[in-house]
Design a protein around this motif. Sequence first.
Motif, short mmCIF file in Angstrom:
data_model
loop_
_atom_site.label_atom_id
_atom_site.label_comp_id
_atom_site.label_asym_id
_atom_site.label_seq_id
_atom_site.Cartn_x
_atom_site.Cartn_y
_atom_site.Cartn_z
N GLY A 151 0.81 -1.20 0.00
CA GLY A 151 0.00 0.00 0.00
C GLY A 151 0.85 1.26 0.00
N GLU A 197 -0.06 8.61 -1.82
CA GLU A 197 -1.48 8.34 -1.99
C GLU A 197 -1.96 8.83 -3.36
N THR A 255 -1.40 -0.88 7.84
CA THR A 255 -2.01 -1.05 6.52
C THR A 255 -1.37 -2.18 5.70
#
Length: 294
Positions: free
Chosen positions: A38, A89, A195
């Motif tokens: 991630g 992100e 995560t």
Amino acid sequence: MSRARLGGPVGAAGLVVAGLACQEVGAAFAVLLFPSVGALGMVALRLTFSALILLVIARPSVRGRSRGDWMTVVLFGVALAVMNGLFYEALARIPLGAAVTIEVLGPLVLSVATSRRASSWLWAVLAFIGVFLLGQGSFGELDPVGVLFAAGAGASWAGYILLSSRTGSRFARLDGLALAMAIGAVLTLPLGLATAGPAIVRPDILLLGAAVAVLSSTIPYALELFALRRIPSSSFAILMSLAPAIAALAGVVLLAQHISLIGVLAIALVVTASIGAVRSAGPGATPVARAEPV
């Protein structure tokens, strides 16, 4: 003769471009790791390994620091963590070239705002026109959330520049950066572990995470230090403005990301605006384009 060329302005310019290429290759490798750990897991890996490398190199002194020193370096570390988190992100949602081009608006606007020339705002307008063109299908449909993350990374980058300057005035050499990187790593590591889960400690993932840190931070920083001894900071800043173009090229070559002719025009406008803003800011201008600041 080859040694002389390497030490001259042309050779130094080549080092800056090589450093930018390493940064974008590092960013591309980070994108390839997103399915395993991630975006936040990748941020944690990159900041942790970068911090370890810097701490070994700088060996910062922590004794005799004032409260103001620690407040400054902690804020610097927070800005560094937020900036990298938002940028990664964004990379998880939109192409590399688009993310870097949008992110550059933060330091570009800061450069224009601190310039004493009213004409500098024309470069900001040109840059925003370029970013507007990005939304016209130049990279396909851009995820609005990814665009917001990239814009947030740009705003954080502007804060990073200001805090970097303050930290540099309070800490010698690389001490402040090493401490800020360590603080950023401490802040992001729990999120990365939460995560990514057990995958983040796999040997292959750790090795690739270290490679991203070296490509994105260590090698570019060393090349830039070498180049800055041979070319003026204004010339260095202009070369750094090529970051969006190199990022787009890395996205096409390494990640098979599509870009249209409109996208090429959009990036060209932002690069031109960045160069214009640097020239308007004067000989001591701060670089307004760096995909992953170190």
